[in-house]
Design an enzyme around this catalytic site. Structure first.
Site, PDB file in Angstrom:
ATOM      1  N   LYS A 179       0.841  -1.199   0.000  1.00 45.21           N
ATOM      2  CA  LYS A 179       0.000   0.000   0.000  1.00 45.21           C
ATOM      3  C   LYS A 179       0.876   1.249   0.000  1.00 45.21           C
ATOM      4  O   LYS A 179       2.059   1.190   0.341  1.00 45.21           O
ATOM      5  CB  LYS A 179      -0.946  -0.020   1.197  1.00 45.21           C
ATOM      6  CG  LYS A 179      -0.277  -0.126   2.549  1.00 45.21           C
ATOM      7  CD  LYS A 179      -1.310  -0.285   3.660  1.00 45.21           C
ATOM      8  CE  LYS A 179      -0.626  -0.408   5.019  1.00 45.21           C
ATOM      9  NZ  LYS A 179      -1.607  -0.511   6.113  1.00 45.21           N
TER      10      LYS A 179
ATOM     11  N   TYR B  15      14.075  31.914   2.858  1.00 46.31           N
ATOM     12  CA  TYR B  15      12.910  32.701   3.272  1.00 46.31           C
ATOM     13  C   TYR B  15      13.026  33.130   4.736  1.00 46.31           C
ATOM     14  O   TYR B  15      13.437  32.349   5.606  1.00 46.31           O
ATOM     15  CB  TYR B  15      11.628  31.876   3.101  1.00 46.31           C
ATOM     16  CG  TYR B  15      11.158  31.754   1.663  1.00 46.31           C
ATOM     17  CD1 TYR B  15      10.763  32.872   0.933  1.00 46.31           C
ATOM     18  CD2 TYR B  15      11.100  30.509   1.046  1.00 46.31           C
ATOM     19  CE1 TYR B  15      10.330  32.763  -0.374  1.00 46.31           C
ATOM     20  CE2 TYR B  15      10.661  30.385  -0.268  1.00 46.31           C
ATOM     21  CZ  TYR B  15      10.282  31.514  -0.975  1.00 46.31           C
ATOM     22  OH  TYR B  15       9.853  31.398  -2.270  1.00 46.31           O
TER      23      TYR B  15
END
Length: 638
Positions: free
Chosen positions: A42, A268
């Site tokens: 999965k 940033y």
């Protein structure tokens, strides 16, 4: 500088299939030779690439594959994987049509879902295997332990559901607790109760990675390993209980190096200010690639075997590393964010600890935009491009995208756009007709067609002179989807096309001849599956020709399994029509038999051997395939 093959990408995930295989063998040693295992794939096999991981696991003997939803199962099916695929959690009602279409094994947690599944299966005349999930303390999916017997009894009354498995899930198997013992007692007690009631369920499974390591004596018919197959220990407590090898590495390259003076802000919001003259490398990986934002100013990478700290904020597409202490590094150098480089190693658990998460999330998230490069024996075995990983079966844009890729391949191969388009359209018209058609994989084909004179006693002389008698024996292997089959005979192309559209039509024939009558001159002599004679239920003339329907209740257990099919037909062939495009056993009175072959597929030509006056054999190996329009035309003189 010459870049390695993988460095054509901005970033890439390396998946070591040798290490993965070694982990599976270690797991098989731990669970013992009598216990099967389901490979959990999965979430794209925990980020490793579900298709290649599934294939590798099946080569190592995985009995089943475990996925999270129908879409994940479909992705494996359209990649050619035919092994049982179990959906390890409740499915939505909207997923039921795809679950049936792609022969997935859903888990059942409540009676309402079971009824909805049964109703749709009944309409399509199909049966489907299911696994019942039991909640023994996880508090998530599954029917409550106290209600499991009633649900199982309800499912047993449904004709189209086959109760193949039953399972539960440990809540905290990575550590040894009394709660785990309580869950085990509930589940094992339920299994004993079912056995006492005479209810047999072939497969029970509960052991995940933690349970395999911590509770080696608690064994059922099948184990369900997940994280440990990828080389990650479920907890620090289990590290001395098995020898596991990490499978995934996440890599990129330096794209820019600059030097900044003291006091310069990096990234940033200037969360990092250089304290001295600093050499900074930029790499093209950010949180958009799954590298956690929380590793801003705390993560590390490996360059030339040394650790380089992440400085400044992790951006969406880039982050920056302090490489002042690695003066010889340069643009194009390999950067390892997860994995080993020389003597240094960054593990998923290390990243998880710094990111305040778990290793499962790290593996699933890393490299969202990166291709998977699969390695075996240190060499690239396969590369799974990002396009393949985001393909959505049945979704209109995805189908159009794949169509364009196929068309472009033909154009490239022929080096001519017009010719490539012509081949593309001809192929799709031949294989699929005017609408999409589901193709079936059949293997181990054999055709025996014996030509002989019509017996004088059976036919008027005029017909004996005009026709040969043909006895056709065809056999092959395929996965059957129903216990009822139809063998059809058409008198023209329009009827033949109509027969092809019926999913129950197992074999089709077209009978040519002005005075031939399909219901008189076409006889099904035998229909066998795995050596068992299948009776004829009904034979009738319809608007699409002559239909012979066969079936048996004894075939129900074989549905969704590969079987050997044998069909024998007696019919006639006009002598003036001097060609026959199949494998041919011919009698000595046929003169100058010639074979003209035309093949297209994985192998350009089949092996053809002829025994003059007796037979012509066509053979391809089991690993090869050809398009249905390939074959050999036999021409003879009368």
């Amino acid at each position: 500088m010459t870049l390695r093959n993988e460095q054509k990408y901005r970033s890439w995930v390396e998946v070591d299939l040798d290490n993965f295989t070694a982990n599976l063998r270690e797991i098989k040693r731990l669970i013992g030779g009598t216990v099967d295992f389901m490979q959990t794939v999965k979430a794209d096999a925990y980020g490793h690439g579900a298709i290649e991981i599934s294939l590798a696991a099946l080569r190592e003997g995985a009995r089943m594959l475990g996925v999270a939803n129908a879409d994940e199962g479909i992705q494996l099916r359209i990649s050619g994987i035919e092994a049982p695929i179990v959906i390890l959690g409740p499915s939505t009602l909207s997923e039921i049509p795809d679950v049936i279409k792609y022969n997935l094994t859903p888990s059942v947690s409540d009676a309402a879902f079971a009824r909805a599944l049964e109703e749709q299966l009944e309409r399509s005349s199909r049966t489907l295997s299911v696994h019942v999930e039991v909640d023994t303390g996880m508090g998530r999916g599954g029917t409550m332990h106290s209600e499991a017997i009633d649900l199982i009894g309800h499912i047993k009354t449904m004709r189209h559901l086959t109760l193949e498995g039953i399972f539960s899930h440990f809540a905290s198997s990575e550590t040894m607790t009394a709660y785990n013992d309580q869950q085990w007692l509930l589940f094992s007690g339920l299994l004993a109760q079912l056995q006492q009631s005479g209810i047999s369920i072939p497969v029970a499974h509960m052991d995940n990675s933690g349970a395999i390591l911590n509770y080696p004596d608690q064994k059922l018919q099948m184990a369900r390993p997940g994280i440990m197959t990828y080389g990650i220990y479920p907890s620090s407590d289990t590290q001395n209980k098995a020898v596991l090898k990490p499978v995934m590495s996440f890599k990129t390259t330096i794209v820019l190096i600059k030097e900044f003076p003291k006091g310069y802000g990096i990234g940033y919001n200037r969360t990092y200010i250089t304290r001295n003259k600093t050499r900074v490398a930029t790499i093209p990986v950010g949180y958009g690639d799954g590298y956690p934002f929380i590793l801003s100013n705390r993560g590390e990478a490996l360059i030339r075997g040394r650790r380089a700290p992440v400085i400044g904020r992790v951006s969406m597409d880039m982050c920056t590393l302090d490489v002042t202490h690695i003066p010889d590094c340069t643009v194009g150098d390999e950067v390892v964010l997860l994995g080993r480089q020389q003597n240094e190693y960054i593990s998923a658990n290390e990243i998880a600890a710094k990111a305040q998460t778990i290793s499962y999330e790290v593996l699933c998230a890393l490299g969202k935009r990166a291709p998977r490069v699969f390695l075996q024996k240190g060499k690239t075995d396969a590369v799974e491009p990002r396009l393949r990983r985001i393909f959505v079966p049945g979704e209109e844009k995805s189908i159009a995208r794949i169509d364009n890729i196929i068309r472009h391949c033909f154009q490239t191969r022929t080096r001519n756009e017009e010719l490539g388009d012509a081949i593309y359209y001809e192929m799709f018209e031949t294989l699929f007709g005017k609408e999409d058609r589901q193709l079936e994989l059949r293997s181990c084909f054999r055709y025996d067609i014996t030509i002989s004179q019509l017996p004088d006693t059976a036919e008027p002389r005029r017909r004996s002179d005009a026709y040969f008698q043909l006895r056709t024996h065809v056999e092959y292997k395929k996965t059957i989807r129903s216990d009822i089959f139809m063998i059809g005979c058409a008198s023209d192309r329009e009827q033949l096309d109509a027969l092809i559209e019926d999913e129950h039509c197992e074999y089709r024939w077209i009978l040519g001849g002005d005075d031939l009558v399909i219901e008189r001159d076409f006889t099904v002599e035998k229909m066998r599956i795995d050596g068992e004679d299948i009776p004829i239920i009904e034979a009738k003339k319809t608007g699409r020709g002559y239909e012979v329907w066969c079936g048996s209740d004894t075939l129900k257990p074989k549905i969704n399994q590969e079987v050997k099919i044998e069909i024998e037909i007696l019919t006639k062939k006009a002598k003036r029509n001097r060609t026959f495009p199949v494998y041919l056993l011919y009698s000595a009175n046929l003169k100058n038999v010639r074979a003209e072959s035309f093949f297209a597929g994985r192998h350009p030509r089949a092996a053809i051997s002829a025994s003059r006056g007796k037979s012509i054999n066509i053979k391809i190996s089991h690993e090869e395939w050809v398009f249905p329009t390939s074959g050999v035309i036999f021409i003879w003189d009368v």
